[in-house]
Design a protein around this motif. Structure first.
Motif, PDB file in Angstrom:
ATOM      1  N   ALA A 266      56.783  28.565  29.936  1.00  0.00           N
ATOM      2  CA  ALA A 266      58.282  29.005  30.000  1.00  0.00           C
ATOM      3  C   ALA A 266      58.958  28.588  28.820  1.00  0.00           C
ATOM      4  N   ILE A 267      59.558  29.220  27.988  1.00  0.00           N
ATOM      5  CA  ILE A 267      60.366  28.860  26.952  1.00  0.00           C
ATOM      6  C   ILE A 267      61.733  28.717  27.273  1.00  0.00           C
ATOM      7  N   ASP A 268      62.490  27.585  26.918  1.00  0.00           N
ATOM      8  CA  ASP A 268      63.806  27.319  27.067  1.00  0.00           C
ATOM      9  C   ASP A 268      64.629  27.947  25.882  1.00  0.00           C
ATOM     10  N   GLU A 269      65.080  29.351  26.303  1.00  0.00           N
ATOM     11  CA  GLU A 269      65.821  29.768  25.194  1.00  0.00           C
ATOM     12  C   GLU A 269      67.314  29.424  24.734  1.00  0.00           C
ATOM     13  N   ALA A 270      67.781  28.716  25.856  1.00  0.00           N
ATOM     14  CA  ALA A 270      69.078  28.330  25.639  1.00  0.00           C
ATOM     15  C   ALA A 270      69.166  27.015  24.879  1.00  0.00           C
ATOM     16  N   SER A 271      67.991  26.372  24.618  1.00  0.00           N
ATOM     17  CA  SER A 271      67.839  24.978  23.972  1.00  0.00           C
ATOM     18  C   SER A 271      67.576  25.121  22.428  1.00  0.00           C
ATOM     19  N   ARG A 272      68.053  24.295  21.555  1.00  0.00           N
ATOM     20  CA  ARG A 272      67.971  24.379  20.301  1.00  0.00           C
ATOM     21  C   ARG A 272      66.820  23.229  19.662  1.00  0.00           C
ATOM     22  N   PRO A 273      66.564  23.694  18.537  1.00  0.00           N
ATOM     23  CA  PRO A 273      65.506  22.788  17.802  1.00  0.00           C
ATOM     24  C   PRO A 273      66.405  21.261  17.708  1.00  0.00           C
ATOM     25  N   GLY A 274      65.516  20.190  17.544  1.00  0.00           N
ATOM     26  CA  GLY A 274      66.033  19.010  17.322  1.00  0.00           C
ATOM     27  C   GLY A 274      65.249  17.812  16.831  1.00  0.00           C
ATOM     28  N   TYR A 275      65.422  16.638  16.757  1.00  0.00           N
ATOM     29  CA  TYR A 275      64.705  15.597  16.483  1.00  0.00           C
ATOM     30  C   TYR A 275      65.126  14.227  17.001  1.00  0.00           C
ATOM     31  N   ARG A 276      64.483  13.308  16.983  1.00  0.00           N
ATOM     32  CA  ARG A 276      64.805  12.155  17.856  1.00  0.00           C
ATOM     33  C   ARG A 276      64.908  10.934  16.599  1.00  0.00           C
ATOM     34  N   VAL A 277      65.916  10.313  16.921  1.00  0.00           N
ATOM     35  CA  VAL A 277      66.322   9.027  16.064  1.00  0.00           C
ATOM     36  C   VAL A 277      65.977   7.600  16.652  1.00  0.00           C
ATOM     37  N   PHE A 278      65.482   6.765  15.777  1.00  0.00           N
ATOM     38  CA  PHE A 278      65.190   5.548  16.396  1.00  0.00           C
ATOM     39  C   PHE A 278      65.990   4.511  15.530  1.00  0.00           C
ATOM     40  N   ASN A 279      66.777   3.551  15.906  1.00  0.00           N
ATOM     41  CA  ASN A 279      67.419   2.392  15.271  1.00  0.00           C
ATOM     42  C   ASN A 279      66.732   1.193  15.520  1.00  0.00           C
ATOM     43  N   LEU A 280      66.129   0.549  14.782  1.00  0.00           N
ATOM     44  CA  LEU A 280      65.366  -0.907  15.327  1.00  0.00           C
ATOM     45  C   LEU A 280      65.945  -1.899  14.763  1.00  0.00           C
ATOM     46  N   SER A 281      66.264  -3.029  15.411  1.00  0.00           N
ATOM     47  CA  SER A 281      66.957  -4.079  14.917  1.00  0.00           C
ATOM     48  C   SER A 281      66.419  -5.287  15.943  1.00  0.00           C
ATOM     49  N   GLY A 282      65.839  -6.375  15.022  1.00  0.00           N
ATOM     50  CA  GLY A 282      65.171  -7.465  15.760  1.00  0.00           C
ATOM     51  C   GLY A 282      64.081  -6.890  16.555  1.00  0.00           C
ATOM     52  N   GLU A 283      64.032  -7.170  17.879  1.00  0.00           N
ATOM     53  CA  GLU A 283      62.871  -6.537  18.694  1.00  0.00           C
ATOM     54  C   GLU A 283      63.624  -5.759  19.558  1.00  0.00           C
ATOM     55  N   ALA A 284      64.857  -5.177  19.419  1.00  0.00           N
ATOM     56  CA  ALA A 284      65.592  -4.201  20.090  1.00  0.00           C
ATOM     57  C   ALA A 284      65.499  -2.782  19.320  1.00  0.00           C
ATOM     58  N   TRP A 285      65.781  -1.728  20.293  1.00  0.00           N
ATOM     59  CA  TRP A 285      65.923  -0.347  19.512  1.00  0.00           C
ATOM     60  C   TRP A 285      67.003   0.376  20.481  1.00  0.00           C
ATOM     61  N   LEU A 286      67.320   1.448  19.692  1.00  0.00           N
ATOM     62  CA  LEU A 286      68.229   2.450  20.315  1.00  0.00           C
ATOM     63  C   LEU A 286      67.746   3.716  19.802  1.00  0.00           C
ATOM     64  N   THR A 287      67.666   4.656  20.824  1.00  0.00           N
ATOM     65  CA  THR A 287      67.078   6.156  20.396  1.00  0.00           C
ATOM     66  C   THR A 287      67.722   7.056  21.087  1.00  0.00           C
ATOM     67  N   TRP A 288      67.808   8.123  20.624  1.00  0.00           N
ATOM     68  CA  TRP A 288      68.445   9.370  21.298  1.00  0.00           C
ATOM     69  C   TRP A 288      67.941  10.706  20.470  1.00  0.00           C
ATOM     70  N   VAL A 289      68.310  11.803  21.048  1.00  0.00           N
ATOM     71  CA  VAL A 289      67.921  13.285  20.427  1.00  0.00           C
ATOM     72  C   VAL A 289      69.006  13.873  19.917  1.00  0.00           C
ATOM     73  N   GLU A 290      68.909  14.479  18.851  1.00  0.00           N
ATOM     74  CA  GLU A 290      69.891  15.363  18.140  1.00  0.00           C
ATOM     75  C   GLU A 290      69.427  16.877  18.185  1.00  0.00           C
ATOM     76  N   ARG A 291      70.355  17.613  18.440  1.00  0.00           N
ATOM     77  CA  ARG A 291      70.029  19.205  18.273  1.00  0.00           C
ATOM     78  C   ARG A 291      70.539  19.643  17.161  1.00  0.00           C
ATOM     79  N   VAL A 292      70.229  20.986  16.591  1.00  0.00           N
ATOM     80  CA  VAL A 292      70.403  21.725  15.305  1.00  0.00           C
ATOM     81  C   VAL A 292      71.050  22.981  15.672  1.00  0.00           C
ATOM     82  N   ASP A 293      71.952  22.960  15.007  1.00  0.00           N
ATOM     83  CA  ASP A 293      72.639  24.700  15.245  1.00  0.00           C
ATOM     84  C   ASP A 293      71.817  25.318  14.149  1.00  0.00           C
TER      85      ASP A 293
END
Length: 244
Positions: free
Chosen positions: A216-243
């Motif tokens: 099934a396609i989620d027609e309400a959702s938008r394309p996107g990408y994932r960001v990783f910020n790496l620092s030392g041995e830690a990381w922060l990650t999140w998803v961004e959507r594109v209009d």
């Protein structure tokens, strides 16, 4: 260090070709434009660049991705013809991220939608992990966990238990990035030395409906990408959507 993941472009030789819910090439162009604004240090494209397995589809991808103002790399998925990919741009299996490594694992099985590493690829992965103790991200096309959609779980990584057994000896592996599932996802696998996170990423084209037993396609959702910020041995990650 900022890494951005793009995945599942599903391009055709025809630049105006449609997917079920949009226009893959135009959507990739929009995602790349948004990624440029993130000022990444490295971009990884985690498979299924092509839908129709044509040389022209990879040439379209190369043209668009080359607008990025940073190094970018790609790997193959179940829809890809890797020899055609390599004619356009080589596939790297080890990418330097300063204090981190990005290690590529090929999970594709020619002619099949599911993924599998097999003994030879797992052995090669073990050898590469033994060479460097820096914090490591693995990237592969197929998810090494179930994601809660029956049809997707059927075509995930078949020998994931063998992968997790191999990774039990490598505490430097902090997370795995995957494509294939066309949706944001975060899961974890407990090992003796701690947990390994698994992250899925939205597609640049159609999104799959999370939790669906059947395709099934989620027609309400938008394309996107994932960001990783790496620092030392830690990381922060999140998803961004594109209009669009």
């Amino acid at each position: 260090m900022r890494l951005v993941q793009i995945t599942d472009c599903h391009l055709h030789a025809d630049p105006d070709a449609r997917s079920r819910a949009g226009f893959p090439l135009r959507q990739l162009e929009s995602v790349v434009a948004a990624v440029r604004d993130e000022h990444p240090d490295v971009v990884i494209v985690s498979g299924d660049i092509s839908q129709d397995e044509t040389a022209a589809s990879y040439q379209h991808a190369h043209r668009v991705l080359s607008a990025l103002e940073c190094p970018w790399f790609w790997l193959g998925g179940n829809h890809d013809q890797q020899e055609l990919m390599k004619d356009v741009k080589p596939i790297r299996d080890d990418i330097d991220l300063a204090g981190w490594r990005l290690v590529v694992a090929d999970t594709s099985v020619k002619g099949y939608a599911h993924g599998e590493l097999g003994e030879e690829r797992i052995g090669a992965l073990i050898e590469r992990l033994e060479q460097d103790e820096r914090p490591t991200l693995l990237v592969m096309h197929h998810p090494p966990l179930t994601v809660g959609s029956a049809w997707l779980d059927e075509i995930g990584l078949r020998d994931r238990d063998a992968l997790w057994q191999a990774l039990a000896s490598f505490p430097q592996v902090k997370a795995i990035l995957c494509g294939h599932i066309h949706q944001a996802f975060a899961g974890r696998q407990k090992l003796e030395h701690g947990e390994v996170m698994v992250y899925g990423c939205p597609s640049t084209t159609d999104q799959f409906l999370a939790g669906s037993d059947d395709f099934a396609i989620d027609e309400a959702s938008r394309p996107g990408y994932r960001v990783f910020n790496l620092s030392g041995e830690a990381w922060l990650t999140w998803v961004e959507r594109v209009d669009l």
